[in-house]
Design a protein around this motif. Structure first.
Motif, PDB file in Angstrom:
ATOM      1  N   SER A  22       0.842  -1.199   0.000  1.00  0.00           N
ATOM      2  CA  SER A  22       0.000   0.000   0.000  1.00  0.00           C
ATOM      3  C   SER A  22       0.874   1.244   0.000  1.00  0.00           C
ATOM      4  O   SER A  22       2.002   1.231   0.506  1.00  0.00           O
ATOM      5  N   PRO A  23       0.393   2.361  -0.558  1.00  0.00           N
ATOM      6  CA  PRO A  23       1.145   3.617  -0.458  1.00  0.00           C
ATOM      7  C   PRO A  23       1.453   3.995   0.990  1.00  0.00           C
ATOM      8  O   PRO A  23       2.500   4.569   1.275  1.00  0.00           O
ATOM      9  N   THR A  24       0.542   3.649   1.911  1.00  0.00           N
ATOM     10  CA  THR A  24       0.772   3.942   3.329  1.00  0.00           C
ATOM     11  C   THR A  24       2.027   3.247   3.838  1.00  0.00           C
ATOM     12  O   THR A  24       2.865   3.846   4.515  1.00  0.00           O
ATOM     13  N   LEU A  25       2.183   1.972   3.507  1.00  0.00           N
ATOM     14  CA  LEU A  25       3.355   1.215   3.936  1.00  0.00           C
ATOM     15  C   LEU A  25       4.632   1.804   3.335  1.00  0.00           C
ATOM     16  O   LEU A  25       5.655   1.931   4.021  1.00  0.00           O
ATOM     17  N   LEU A  26       4.589   2.175   2.064  1.00  0.00           N
ATOM     18  CA  LEU A  26       5.771   2.741   1.419  1.00  0.00           C
ATOM     19  C   LEU A  26       6.197   4.047   2.087  1.00  0.00           C
ATOM     20  O   LEU A  26       7.390   4.304   2.271  1.00  0.00           O
ATOM     21  N   GLU A  27       5.233   4.869   2.456  1.00  0.00           N
ATOM     22  CA  GLU A  27       5.545   6.109   3.179  1.00  0.00           C
ATOM     23  C   GLU A  27       6.194   5.805   4.527  1.00  0.00           C
ATOM     24  O   GLU A  27       7.155   6.475   4.942  1.00  0.00           O
ATOM     25  N   GLN A  28       5.660   4.813   5.239  1.00  0.00           N
ATOM     26  CA  GLN A  28       6.207   4.465   6.553  1.00  0.00           C
ATOM     27  C   GLN A  28       7.654   3.983   6.437  1.00  0.00           C
ATOM     28  O   GLN A  28       8.507   4.331   7.267  1.00  0.00           O
ATOM     29  N   LEU A  29       7.950   3.183   5.434  1.00  0.00           N
ATOM     30  CA  LEU A  29       9.306   2.685   5.242  1.00  0.00           C
ATOM     31  C   LEU A  29      10.274   3.832   4.965  1.00  0.00           C
ATOM     32  O   LEU A  29      11.371   3.894   5.535  1.00  0.00           O
ATOM     33  N   LYS A  30       9.875   4.738   4.101  1.00  0.00           N
ATOM     34  CA  LYS A  30      10.750   5.869   3.771  1.00  0.00           C
ATOM     35  C   LYS A  30      11.035   6.723   5.003  1.00  0.00           C
ATOM     36  O   LYS A  30      12.150   7.229   5.174  1.00  0.00           O
TER      37      LYS A  30
END
Length: 544
Positions: A308-316
């Motif tokens: 999800s875009p949410t997960l990608l933001e959290q990783l960054k």
């Protein structure tokens, strides 16, 4: 047609180890707890494994099975088995005894190496009756470990030149004369078998070599790479990183179990630079109490399910550099990636994450993917018209073992049919909408479960979710979301449904929410068929 050059050699990842042992003989190749093997030692252990297999009567093309977590023996098997002329069958460690027995029988494996923790899953008496030799792996590295004893018994067969190299003189002789043909099988990986018996996907020396090179390019790995084995090595041969890390002379850090706190500790203590994992593993990491922004950037490849875009933001935000890849068992694992564009740099983080959540296009070692209609024609590149993702090229399987009809069906029209539904964007990037079996048809309208899942995942209380179709008397099918909440978080069914209604079309929103843990495969994929079976019991199913 021109003839092959007489000076050309067959492509095989076995040469990766020979080169790294020659170039980096004293460098740490494998780290496992308090054990460490240099590339010189790694190469010698592989040579002894190959010699032991030949002593035991291995014939060219024989299958050798390994049932093991991410340990040095399984890594060594990726070189030792093909070096002896065999075909590696790395078995999913989370299968049941019956499934393992089926794979051993179907593959025709003549030898099985099994980790001590998994030995209870095999029937020794039945295997003896079938002529299968079993070697236990205690994973201790000690001389009394049966696997270590197997290597030691073949020490004299490894050859004088190998011993000279091991003592610091000479150069490593070839592990093998090389495959007679680079299209010879190197391994067989079994599909998850969620809709029937698992199929044996045949990988070749050439395909493994090229996909490993593709992984190196996409992960931007250098000889300083320290790779943490969070991804199971049995899964598509670790997405071919079993060979890729060695090719670059990087360090393999083995890990028996996925433990988020342990992963965070190893990132710091071992200086981990790269790892791979499905979204489920990534979700565990970003939500672990040990999670904190890293002092050095760690590159992570995400595949197995759309993040999800949410997960990608959290990783960054934690200083991970996520690389979104896409593929199947039939494509040696990842075969495509969402390559970053420089003009995305200035866009808002949420938009960057949305762009990165797409599956993108093929690796440099692959052909470009297409999205086609039922007649095999390209769908419009409008980001809206759905079709099936098809692919071909150097990193697509040779076929299904002993299943010619299934192979022909998969390659109809000269392209491998993925069964994944996607749209094709104007920039040529592909974005999954669903598996063909997962799409929800409600009142004649198609609903993408991925779109609904990504919307639900944006709710601050949601850890992860899965959406399936449930029967509906009026509309035929409607979406239902199964949700796992974050620790200490709280949300009601009504709150999540209203959250979705504020963000996507109302007809796409779930009619119901069920809270609890999600059933998963060993590689982190949600077992949606388990959820579907529960909801469709006693009803005519549209989906198998």
């Amino acid at each position: 047609m021109s003839k092959r050059s007489p000076y050309r050699t067959e492509l095989t990842p076995l040469e990766f180890l020979r080169r790294s042992a020659f170039v980096y003989p004293d460098k740490a190749a494998v780290v496992h707890g308090d054990r460490s093997y240099s590339y010189r030692e790694f190469e010698l252990r592989v040579r002894r494994l190959a010699a032991g297999l030949l002593q035991a009567g291995l014939e060219p093309g024989d299958r050798v099975a390994f049932l093991s977590p991410n340990t040095p023996p399984l890594l060594e098997a990726h070189y030792g088995v093909p070096a002896a002329g065999g075909v590696l069958v790395a078995i999913n460690t989370r299968l049941g005894a019956g499934e393992i027995a089926y794979i051993l029988e179907h593959s025709g494996a003549r030898q099985l190496f099994v980790d001590r923790a998994l030995e209870g899953l095999i029937d020794h008496e039945a295997l003896r009756g079938d002529g299968v030799t079993v070697v236990r792996i205690d994973d201790t590295g000690a001389p009394h470990d049966p696997y270590e004893a197997f290597l030691a018994s073949a020490a004299d067969s490894a050859g004088d030149s190998a011993r000279d190299f091991a003592t610091g003189t000479g150069e490593p002789p070839p592990l093998t004369a090389g495959p007679a043909d680079e299209e010879d099988p190197i391994s067989m990986n079994y599909t998850s078998g969620t809709t029937g018996r698992p199929k044996g996907v045949v990988y070749t020396h050439r395909g493994a070599y090229l996909n490993a090179i593709g992984e190196l390019i996409e992960m931007e790995m250098t000889p300083g790479a320290v790779y943490l084995w969070t991804l199971p090595m049995f899964h598509c041969n670790g997405w071919c990183f079993t060979w890729a890390v060695t090719a670059i002379g990087g360090t393999h850090v083995c890990l028996r179990d996925v433990d988020p706190a342990r992963i965070w500790a190893l990132i710091e203590s071992e200086g981990v630079t790269h790892y791979c994992g499905a979204p489920t593993v990534q979700i565990m990491l970003v939500n672990d109490p040990a999670a904190r922004p890293l002092e050095h950037t760690v590159r992570t490849m995400i595949a197995g399910a759309p993040p999800s875009p949410t997960l990608l933001e959290q990783l960054k935000a934690l200083n991970f550099h996520p690389i979104h890849a896409y593929g199947l068992t039939e494509t040696y694992g990842p075969t495509a990636t969402c390559a970053w564009h420089a003009d995305w740099d200035g866009r808002p983080p949420a938009e960057q994450a949305r762009l990165l959540a797409r599956q993108g296009q093929g690796f440099v070692t692959s052909d470009l993917m297409r999205v086609v209609d039922e007649e095999g024609r390209d769908v419009p590149r409008d980001g809206a018209t759905m079709g099936e993702v098809v692919m071909r090229g150097n990193i697509v399987m040779k076929g299904y073992y002993a299943q010619p009809e299934a192979t022909d069906e998969a390659f109809r029209g000269g392209w491998f049919h993925s069964g994944d539904l996607a749209v094709w964007h104007p920039d040529g990037y592909v974005e999954l909408r669903d598996r063909a079996k997962d799409i929800i048809i409600s009142g004649g309208e198609n609903i993408s479960t991925i779109e609904v899942e990504q919307t639900v995942a944006r709710h601050p209380a949601v850890l992860e979710c899965a959406v399936i179709a449930i029967p509906h008397d009026e509309w035929g099918e409607r979406p239902k979301a199964f949700v796992t909440l974050k620790p200490e978080a709280d949300a009601t069914e009504r709150e999540i449904i209203d959250f979705c209604r504020d963000r996507i079309a109302h007809f796409k929103c779930p009619d119901a929410i069920e809270f609890g843990p999600l059933p998963k495969t060993s590689t982190g994929k949600v077992r949606k068929y388990v959820l579907r079976d529960r909801e469709w019991t006693g009803r005519e199913k549209r989906i198998n």
